[in-house]
Design an enzyme around this catalytic site. Structure first.
Site, PDB file in Angstrom:
ATOM      1  N   TRP A  47      72.202  -6.412  27.457  1.00 48.71           N
ATOM      2  CA  TRP A  47      72.342  -7.543  28.387  1.00 48.71           C
ATOM      3  C   TRP A  47      73.398  -8.503  27.861  1.00 48.71           C
ATOM      4  O   TRP A  47      73.481  -8.746  26.646  1.00 48.71           O
ATOM      5  CB  TRP A  47      71.012  -8.296  28.496  1.00 48.71           C
ATOM      6  CG  TRP A  47      70.202  -7.970  29.716  1.00 48.71           C
ATOM      7  CD1 TRP A  47      70.087  -8.716  30.836  1.00 48.71           C
ATOM      8  CD2 TRP A  47      69.357  -6.827  29.930  1.00 48.71           C
ATOM      9  NE1 TRP A  47      69.244  -8.108  31.738  1.00 48.71           N
ATOM     10  CE2 TRP A  47      68.784  -6.950  31.214  1.00 48.71           C
ATOM     11  CE3 TRP A  47      69.054  -5.686  29.174  1.00 48.71           C
ATOM     12  CZ2 TRP A  47      67.906  -6.006  31.743  1.00 48.71           C
ATOM     13  CZ3 TRP A  47      68.176  -4.738  29.704  1.00 48.71           C
ATOM     14  CH2 TRP A  47      67.626  -4.912  30.973  1.00 48.71           C
ATOM     15  N   ASP A 183      65.813 -16.113  35.945  1.00 49.94           N
ATOM     16  CA  ASP A 183      65.600 -15.216  37.085  1.00 49.94           C
ATOM     17  C   ASP A 183      64.761 -15.728  38.254  1.00 49.94           C
ATOM     18  O   ASP A 183      65.157 -15.635  39.389  1.00 49.94           O
ATOM     19  CB  ASP A 183      64.954 -13.914  36.599  1.00 49.94           C
ATOM     20  CG  ASP A 183      65.827 -13.192  35.597  1.00 49.94           C
ATOM     21  OD1 ASP A 183      66.848 -13.755  35.161  1.00 49.94           O
ATOM     22  OD2 ASP A 183      65.485 -12.060  35.240  1.00 49.94           O
ATOM     23  N   ARG A 215      55.142 -12.299  35.684  1.00 52.24           N
ATOM     24  CA  ARG A 215      56.404 -11.765  36.212  1.00 52.24           C
ATOM     25  C   ARG A 215      56.609 -12.168  37.678  1.00 52.24           C
ATOM     26  O   ARG A 215      55.665 -12.600  38.339  1.00 52.24           O
ATOM     27  CB  ARG A 215      56.388 -10.216  36.118  1.00 52.24           C
ATOM     28  CG  ARG A 215      56.277  -9.649  34.723  1.00 52.24           C
ATOM     29  CD  ARG A 215      57.551  -9.736  33.924  1.00 52.24           C
ATOM     30  NE  ARG A 215      58.695  -9.122  34.599  1.00 52.24           N
ATOM     31  CZ  ARG A 215      59.936  -9.119  34.092  1.00 52.24           C
ATOM     32  NH1 ARG A 215      60.184  -9.695  32.930  1.00 52.24           N
ATOM     33  NH2 ARG A 215      60.929  -8.554  34.750  1.00 52.24           N
ATOM     34  N   GLU A 415      58.953 -13.410  24.244  1.00 54.12           N
ATOM     35  CA  GLU A 415      60.084 -13.716  25.128  1.00 54.12           C
ATOM     36  C   GLU A 415      60.004 -15.182  25.594  1.00 54.12           C
ATOM     37  O   GLU A 415      61.001 -15.874  25.649  1.00 54.12           O
ATOM     38  CB  GLU A 415      60.025 -12.757  26.321  1.00 54.12           C
ATOM     39  CG  GLU A 415      61.211 -12.799  27.253  1.00 54.12           C
ATOM     40  CD  GLU A 415      61.040 -11.831  28.433  1.00 54.12           C
ATOM     41  OE1 GLU A 415      59.976 -11.167  28.531  1.00 54.12           O
ATOM     42  OE2 GLU A 415      61.964 -11.751  29.258  1.00 54.12           O
TER      43      GLU A 415
HETATM   44  C1  GLC Z   1      65.193 -11.525  31.698  1.00 50.97           C
HETATM   45  C2  GLC Z   1      65.742 -12.938  31.526  1.00 50.97           C
HETATM   46  C3  GLC Z   1      67.246 -12.876  31.317  1.00 50.97           C
HETATM   47  C4  GLC Z   1      67.526 -11.953  30.145  1.00 50.97           C
HETATM   48  C5  GLC Z   1      66.900 -10.576  30.373  1.00 50.97           C
HETATM   49  C6  GLC Z   1      67.001  -9.664  29.177  1.00 50.97           C
HETATM   50  O1  GLC Z   1      65.687 -10.927  32.848  1.00 50.97           O
HETATM   51  O2  GLC Z   1      65.431 -13.717  32.627  1.00 50.97           O
HETATM   52  O3  GLC Z   1      67.755 -14.145  31.105  1.00 50.97           O
HETATM   53  O4  GLC Z   1      68.871 -11.826  29.939  1.00 50.97           O
HETATM   54  O5  GLC Z   1      65.527 -10.734  30.629  1.00 50.97           O
HETATM   55  O6  GLC Z   1      66.396 -10.257  28.072  1.00 50.97           O
END
Ligand code: GLC
Length: 446
Positions: A47, A183, A215, A415
């Protein structure tokens, strides 16, 4: 010789233990292709903004990994300078939506080497290069590396200003909530109300890894997929997307990261020398962006920066942790920064709470468990910590740092976290999460 007090010795051992656990998390998530996944199962690819934060942590203990992290990301850059939000270096069936949904091949300018998404994430790479230079012990070696990569980051900024600044005001749009990095923020709720996507049939994978209550909902996913379908129908052409996407937003976090990275590129090109044209262009963008930002995104009533909906042509008046990120990019005047920090402490800073919730705890849209609708995120805390220090709010900065360390020490490398103190099992989402580990290393060295 005087003996250090017991608490200092304990602190030293706590710090050493946490750093070695954090390195372990990062090493476990490091992949043979030279990049690090955010966490196993839930996020099995590379990512964009995760890689940036991860490289900052890696720079402390394994510079070669940090260098690979950014190089593998930049290697997936498109011909027009765009850098995608996920690079599918590898195959994995634990994530939805994968490469076959995103279909980056539909764009005539996409990478021929890697499959990716056709959306991006906050542009952190510029300031990450500067951080890597700050952290590296062998400056000469890191300087050589930066020289080999920096033009790609410059091209990425050029892409943003040439393709995403629709009003020519120094502010760039995002066309998808996943581009924001935050998100399922309640910020988007009113946008979803304007859309009526089909009920797609698909198999979600995230809820097989994480409790569904933490989620986004199925209906939210329908909206997310619908915007991707529109972008695909238009072969990821930015002008078409700007015209047709039901989601078109100026995000304060995204733009603050671009502005911070502009400054980092100016600083690095100045060190490198012989790049006057690029520096002049960056300064031009920078001046215009800061001016546009302060004009368009400041909400006087709320005493905070807010998002702006380009479809409806009006601000989205809610306070989120993104509202405070402009501190990191030196965007507000000192006077405005005082108001902003006061808003932050009044709404988010009660003694019963860890700093900093991702959404206004006083709002009825706040949910302390659900992803970006309230929980504390370590990357946002890191941005706020550095922003608060910029303006010498040193005590509050320390509190953000101490809260971040305490959350990880108490609950693990999660997270995201419940901001309410005293909550049992307050760590949510993915466990052994890379940026929580990487930025903890920076916090503990700071
Ligand atoms: C989730 C988060 C995003 C992050 C991804 C991978 O989608 O919202 O910000 O980059 O996870 O960790």
């Amino acid at each position: 010789m005087s003996v250090p007090p017991v608490c200092l010795i304990q602190h030293f051992f706590m710090k050493e233990r946490l750093i070695s656990q954090a390195i372990n998390v990062l090493d476990e998530n490091f992949q043979p292709g030279g990049f690090t996944i955010p966490c196993k199962g839930l996020y099995p690819f590379q990512w964009k903004w995760d890689s940036g934060f991860i490289a900052i942590g890696q720079a402390y203990y394994d510079v070669s990994k940090a260098k690979q992290e950014i190089a593998t990301l930049l290697d997936a850059q498109w011909d027009n300078g765009f850098i995608p939000h996920i690079v599918f270096h590898n195959e994995s069936d634990t994530y939805f939506p994968g490469a076959d949904v995103h279909r980056s091949d539909l764009s005539p300018v996409s990478s021929k080497k890697y499959k990716s998404t056709g959306m991006t994430q906050p542009p952190v790479t510029g300031f990450v290069l500067e951080e890597m230079y700050r952290i590296a012990k062998d400056k000469e070696d890191m300087f050589g590396y930066i020289k080999s990569q920096i033009d790609k980051v410059y091209d990425n900024h050029k892409y943003f200003y040439e393709n995403r600044d629709v009003n020519d005001e120094g502010l760039v749009f995002i066309y998808h909530n996943w581009e924001s990095g935050t998100d399922n923020s309640p910020i988007w709720d009113d946008i979803w109300e304007t859309m009526n996507p089909p009920e797609y049939t698909f198999e979600r994978r995230d809820t097989t890894h994480v409790d569904a209550s933490q989620r986004p909902s199925k209906r939210e996913y329908d909206h997310y997929l619908y915007i991707i379908e529109i972008a695909k129908e238009n072969n990821y052409n930015d002008a078409k997307i700007a015209e047709l996407s039901p989601f078109l937003v100026i995000d304060p976090l995204f733009n603050a990261m671009l502005i911070k990275s502009n400054q980092a590129l100016i600083n690095l090109y100045t060190l490198i020398g012989d790049n006057d044209d690029k520096i002049a262009q960056l300064v031009k963008w920078q001046v215009k962006s800061i001016k546009g930002f302060n004009k368009k995104l400041w909400d006087k009533e709320l005493g905070a920066y807010v998002h702006y909906d380009l479809r409806k042509n009006k601000p989205i008046s809610f306070v989120t942790s993104s509202s405070f990120s402009p501190l990191y990019a030196n965007i507000p005047s000192k006077e405005r920064a005082d108001i902003l920090v006061n808003t932050m402490m009044t709404k988010f800073g009660g003694e019963d709470k860890y700093l900093c919730a991702s959404f206004d705890p006083e709002s009825d849209r706040f949910d302390p468990k659900k992803y970006w609708r309230g929980p504390v995120w370590i990357n946002m805390n890191w941005i706020l910590f550095n922003g608060l220090k910029n303006y010498e709010y040193n005590n509050i900065a320390e509190r953000v740092k101490e809260d971040s360390i305490e959350l990880i020490e108490k609950y693990g490398f999660y997270e995201y976290f419940n901001c309410k103190k005293g909550t049992e099992n307050a760590g949510y989402g993915g466990d052994n999460f890379s940026w929580s580990a990487a930025l903890l290393i920076d916090f503990l060295n700071n």
